[in-house]
Design an enzyme around this catalytic site. Structure first.
Site, PDB file in Angstrom:
ATOM      1  N   ASP A 140      49.795  34.805  36.835  1.00  0.00           N
ATOM      2  CA  ASP A 140      50.145  34.830  38.250  1.00  0.00           C
ATOM      3  C   ASP A 140      49.255  35.826  38.970  1.00  0.00           C
ATOM      4  OD1 ASP A 140      51.581  34.067  40.497  1.00  0.00           O
ATOM      5  OD2 ASP A 140      53.524  34.414  39.558  1.00  0.00           O
ATOM      6  N   HIS A 158      44.099  34.512  46.625  1.00  0.00           N
ATOM      7  CA  HIS A 158      45.491  34.854  46.335  1.00  0.00           C
ATOM      8  C   HIS A 158      45.872  34.592  44.882  1.00  0.00           C
ATOM      9  CE1 HIS A 158      46.955  35.543  50.544  1.00  0.00           C
ATOM     10  NE2 HIS A 158      45.833  34.901  50.800  1.00  0.00           N
TER      11      HIS A 158
END
Length: 483
Positions: A381, A171
């Site tokens: 991110d 992730h």
């Protein structure tokens, strides 16, 4: 603490998810007794229907320390708690996962620490998760392992249960080989990941970084994303599968009368400025909060924006508060907010409304509706789902402007956002002003385009496409037969 009822015995589940946390949170019921409630995360939302229809099981830590729990059923999912001691939480989670891997995988914004005791704990806890998954999965089952805390599980599970079809999804970003080279246990991590039949990443650059590291540190060359696992005839594939949100749920909340009324109230509580800026982040050094505050403070100092006409709401949810670097970050952010407000506040209005809380999704959507300009400016991110939630909340009425960091995975898909490098403070200031000054027709065109993208690539499509790809690569498939 028990669940609602006992389910079938371990080893009977055809679909198993393995993640650091269970998909339920412990809460106190109206009668004062502890109960379980489904977590609000997108991963749970995406996988719950599949798990409920297949009698699936979820293996994960339940959130308590030194507290073994029996397996239980909740929300149509069989829950398999994996216990952690206080020492393991400190070494495996706060240590290796979040003070070694997290900073290393996020471009070394904060220097990672390398301690053998942390590595030993990480390896031991991963082995415990693998044993629990092996004992839960039926013969030939599909097991989907998630995220950086459990990168050794696929290989451990493969060794114990070669009959399984195993997927892994990362992730967070995967670092360039030049950074990954710093990790003393780099080869072990790569070997752990290659235990999976399919390894998924958020961005094409992450997939490329992984394959480069496999070639450099294991001496194995990938062909069309397929890696011939050393010493076997098995091929492990690496693919890009960007995660998304429950778009329909966010869109429905944005039309809820109570949520819309709350959005109006938020603007009134801010002094009803002409422009509301919004930042929503975990309090993490990767999120670029300090850079954002610096840019906003300079805009105030330049006189380009004025308190009363423009206000910034910064939500900073608590995160890893026992880790030293996070404690220091909180002090710096709160100090910066205090200095800005001390210099620019008036009796009628506040420059920065800073809130160190977590909020339910209904309040978050109300904040999205209240915000004219959303500032999503992380330094690094994996994806950033806040950007996608804002688009879905504001896209129906064509309102809102999104300022988005090029270093967020969402920038690959939300190309109509105002894309910026958060390291460039002058550029960030210009992007904020572009959002404030953008003409409504231009803003509507951009937001409508991004909304269509999010609607057509929601979290259900993400999970379906990953699992479809995984199911097409049976255990033991050779490169030739899978081509």
């Amino acid at each position: 603490m028990r669940g609602t009822k006992k389910s079938t015995s371990p080893g009977q589940h055809d679909f198993v998810v393995v993640a650091n946390r269970l998909p339920v949170d412990r809460v106190t019921g109206a009668d004062g007794t502890p109960q379980w409630r489904r977590s609000p995360g997108g991963l749970v939302t995406a996988l719950a229907p599949t798990m409920q229809s297949s009698g699936g099981a979820w293996v994960g830590w339940h959130g308590g320390v030194d507290e073994p729990l029996d397996e239980f059923d909740e929300g149509g999912i069989h829950q398999v708690p994996v216990p952690l001691s206080a020492s393991e939480l400190r070494l495996y989670y706060e240590g290796f996962s979040n003070a070694t891997l997290w900073p290393l995988y996020h471009d070394v914004i904060v220097p990672p620490e390398f301690h053998r005791t942390w590595w030993v704990a990480y390896r031991e806890v991963n082995a415990r998760f693998a044993r629990a998954a092996a004992a839960t999965a039926a013969h030939g089952a599909t097991v989907w392992v998630h995220d950086y805390q459990l990168q050794l599980v696929p290989r451990m599970l493969r060794d114990a249960r070669p009959d399984l079809r195993i997927g892994f999804f990362n992730h967070i970003p995967f670092p360039p080989a030049e950074l990954f080279a710093q990790l003393p246990w780099r080869a072990r991590i790569l070997e752990g990941l290659l235990g999976a039949d399919l390894i998924g990443f958020q961005r094409a650059s992450d997939t490329a970084n992984f394959l480069t590291s496999v070639r450099r540190f294991l001496g194995v060359t990938a062909r069309k994303g397929g890696v011939q696992v050393p010493g076997t005839s098995r091929v492990s594939r690496a693919e890009t599968h960007p995660i998304s949100i429950d778009a329909a749920h966010i869109a429905a909340l944005a039309q809820d009368p109570d949520v819309r009324a709350r959005a109006v109230q938020i603007r009134v509580e801010m002094g009803d400025p002409e422009t509301v800026l919004l930042g929503v982040d975990r309090l993490d050094y990767t999120k670029g909060i300090r850079h954002r505050l610096k840019a906003y403070a300079e805009l105030l100092d330049d006189g380009v924006v004025q308190v009363g006409q423009t206000g910034l709401i910064q939500i900073a949810s608590p995160s890893r508060e026992k880790v030293d670097s996070y404690q220091q970050l909180r002090e710096e952010v709160e100090g910066t907010v205090g200095r800005i407000n001390g210099e620019y506040d008036s009796f009628a209005a506040t420059a920065v409304r800073y809130l160190h809380h977590s909020y339910p999704v209904e309040e978050m959507v109300a904040l999205y509706l209240a915000a004219d300009v959303m500032l999503v400016t992380p330094l690094r991110d994996g994806m950033n789902l806040v950007a996608k939630e804002y688009v879905m909340a504001r896209g129906a009425d064509g309102g809102g402007r999104l300022v988005l960091s090029e270093f967020a995975g969402a920038a690959d898909q939300l190309r109509q956002a105002i894309i910026v490098s958060p390291h460039d403070i002058d550029g960030l200031k210009a992007a904020i002003m572009s959002g404030i000054e953008m003409a409504p027709p231009e803003a509507k065109r951009r937001m409508s385009s991004m909304r269509r993208t999010v609607e057509s690539h929601d979290v259900n499509r993400w999970s379906r496409e990953f699992l479809d790809s995984l199911m097409g690569n049976a255990p033991g498939t050779t490169e030739e037969s899978s081509a």
